[in-house]
Write an enzyme that holds these catalytic residues in place. Structure first.
Site, PDB file in Angstrom:
ATOM      1  N   TYR A 101       0.809  -1.226   0.000  1.00 29.26           N
ATOM      2  CA  TYR A 101       0.000   0.000   0.000  1.00 29.26           C
ATOM      3  C   TYR A 101       0.842   1.276   0.000  1.00 29.26           C
ATOM      4  O   TYR A 101       0.295   2.381  -0.058  1.00 29.26           O
ATOM      5  CB  TYR A 101      -0.927   0.016   1.220  1.00 29.26           C
ATOM      6  CG  TYR A 101      -1.897  -1.133   1.243  1.00 29.26           C
ATOM      7  CD1 TYR A 101      -2.902  -1.248   0.288  1.00 29.26           C
ATOM      8  CD2 TYR A 101      -1.803  -2.125   2.219  1.00 29.26           C
ATOM      9  CE1 TYR A 101      -3.796  -2.310   0.304  1.00 29.26           C
ATOM     10  CE2 TYR A 101      -2.690  -3.191   2.248  1.00 29.26           C
ATOM     11  CZ  TYR A 101      -3.680  -3.276   1.289  1.00 29.26           C
ATOM     12  OH  TYR A 101      -4.554  -4.334   1.303  1.00 29.26           O
ATOM     13  N   HIS A 143      -4.586   6.186  -1.316  1.00 28.51           N
ATOM     14  CA  HIS A 143      -5.207   6.073   0.006  1.00 28.51           C
ATOM     15  C   HIS A 143      -4.211   6.342   1.129  1.00 28.51           C
ATOM     16  O   HIS A 143      -4.615   6.514   2.272  1.00 28.51           O
ATOM     17  CB  HIS A 143      -5.800   4.670   0.161  1.00 28.51           C
ATOM     18  CG  HIS A 143      -7.209   4.656   0.686  1.00 28.51           C
ATOM     19  ND1 HIS A 143      -8.027   5.768   0.754  1.00 28.51           N
ATOM     20  CD2 HIS A 143      -7.962   3.634   1.182  1.00 28.51           C
ATOM     21  CE1 HIS A 143      -9.198   5.431   1.261  1.00 28.51           C
ATOM     22  NE2 HIS A 143      -9.190   4.155   1.529  1.00 28.51           N
ATOM     23  N   TYR A 174      -5.653  -0.582   9.502  1.00 25.26           N
ATOM     24  CA  TYR A 174      -6.193  -0.462   8.149  1.00 25.26           C
ATOM     25  C   TYR A 174      -7.233   0.653   8.159  1.00 25.26           C
ATOM     26  O   TYR A 174      -7.842   0.969   9.175  1.00 25.26           O
ATOM     27  CB  TYR A 174      -6.742  -1.790   7.593  1.00 25.26           C
ATOM     28  CG  TYR A 174      -5.627  -2.769   7.298  1.00 25.26           C
ATOM     29  CD1 TYR A 174      -4.921  -2.721   6.096  1.00 25.26           C
ATOM     30  CD2 TYR A 174      -5.245  -3.704   8.256  1.00 25.26           C
ATOM     31  CE1 TYR A 174      -3.867  -3.589   5.851  1.00 25.26           C
ATOM     32  CE2 TYR A 174      -4.192  -4.565   8.014  1.00 25.26           C
ATOM     33  CZ  TYR A 174      -3.504  -4.508   6.816  1.00 25.26           C
ATOM     34  OH  TYR A 174      -2.455  -5.338   6.577  1.00 25.26           O
ATOM     35  N   ASP A 187      -6.590  11.327   2.329  1.00 19.18           N
ATOM     36  CA  ASP A 187      -6.778  11.470   0.895  1.00 19.18           C
ATOM     37  C   ASP A 187      -8.213  11.830   0.567  1.00 19.18           C
ATOM     38  O   ASP A 187      -9.136  11.444   1.280  1.00 19.18           O
ATOM     39  CB  ASP A 187      -6.416  10.158   0.189  1.00 19.18           C
ATOM     40  CG  ASP A 187      -7.325   9.014   0.633  1.00 19.18           C
ATOM     41  OD1 ASP A 187      -8.114   8.522  -0.190  1.00 19.18           O
ATOM     42  OD2 ASP A 187      -7.256   8.605   1.812  1.00 19.18           O
ATOM     43  N   ASN A 211     -14.175   6.093   4.239  1.00 14.44           N
ATOM     44  CA  ASN A 211     -14.415   5.106   5.300  1.00 14.44           C
ATOM     45  C   ASN A 211     -13.543   5.324   6.533  1.00 14.44           C
ATOM     46  O   ASN A 211     -13.976   5.058   7.656  1.00 14.44           O
ATOM     47  CB  ASN A 211     -14.219   3.691   4.762  1.00 14.44           C
ATOM     48  CG  ASN A 211     -15.347   3.280   3.836  1.00 14.44           C
ATOM     49  OD1 ASN A 211     -16.461   3.771   3.945  1.00 14.44           O
ATOM     50  ND2 ASN A 211     -15.062   2.387   2.908  1.00 14.44           N
TER      51      ASN A 211
END
Length: 194
Positions: free
Chosen positions: A18, A23, A68, A95, A116
């Site tokens: 990642y 993100h 996460y 972001d 989220n």
């Protein structure tokens, strides 16, 4: 007189796969702040990596939640309880696909929108009254799945350069918030165009 404690959190997903994806703009910005202050978050604490910077009148906790993205609120709510920090002393950097690539926006408060990580934080804190810095990563192109888009990297050298500039600007905005307050940071940095 006891020092006031502030938390600056950058959102993202842990793990090499990642790194430097859209993100993870919060993680990338927090890394810039850490380099400037000489404090990189490296202490595992309350489901996050933290680092501490102390001035004569402030204690600043830098935090990268390791939960996460979708569970970011679990880490930050625990951290605020542990250090007895009020939500208005928390700044969240994340972001935003609704902002053009490289644009930043400083806000005093507001809804989580479709993000989220921010939904998790608002839910766990029970309030949306905390400042934030949104880092624009550009709108999802037609035909892309949203999850694939936010977990993708920047496709060109120009885009990467633009984002590095955005991380730098967002870091300056965060440090300005710390020194001069949210209104000053908004007035100074919301007008900056990449």
């Amino acid at each position: 007189m006891p020092k006031e404690t502030f938390v600056i959190a950058g959102l993202g997903n842990p793990g090499r796969q990642y790194e430097h994806t859209r993100h993870n703009a919060g993680f990338d910005t927090l890394a810039v702040i850490g380099r400037r202050l000489g404090v990189l978050p490296g202490k595992k604490q309350l489901q996050g990596l933290t680092g501490e910077y102390v001035t004569p009148d402030k204690r600043v906790i830098l935090c990268m939640p390791l939960t996460y993205m979708n569970l970011s609120g679990e880490c930050l709510s625990a951290l605020l309880r542990f250090y007895d920090v009020k939500p208005d002393h928390l700044l969240v950097i994340y972001d935003d696909i609704d902002l053009p690539l490289g644009r930043i926006r400083v806000r005093k408060n507001g809804s989580a929108g479709t993000h989220n990580g921010m939904r998790s934080i608002v839910s766990c804190l029970g309030t949306q009254d905390f400042p934030r810095v949104r880092v624009g990563t550009g709108a999802k192109p037609e035909g892309w799945d949203l999850a694939d888009w936010v977990l993708s990297g920047y496709t060109s050298a120009e885009d990467r350069a633009l984002m590095n500039e955005a991380f730098d600007t967002a870091a300056s905005a965060a440090l300005d918030w710390l020194e001069a307050g949210i209104q000053h940071a908004m007035n100074t940095y919301n007008a900056v165009k990449p």
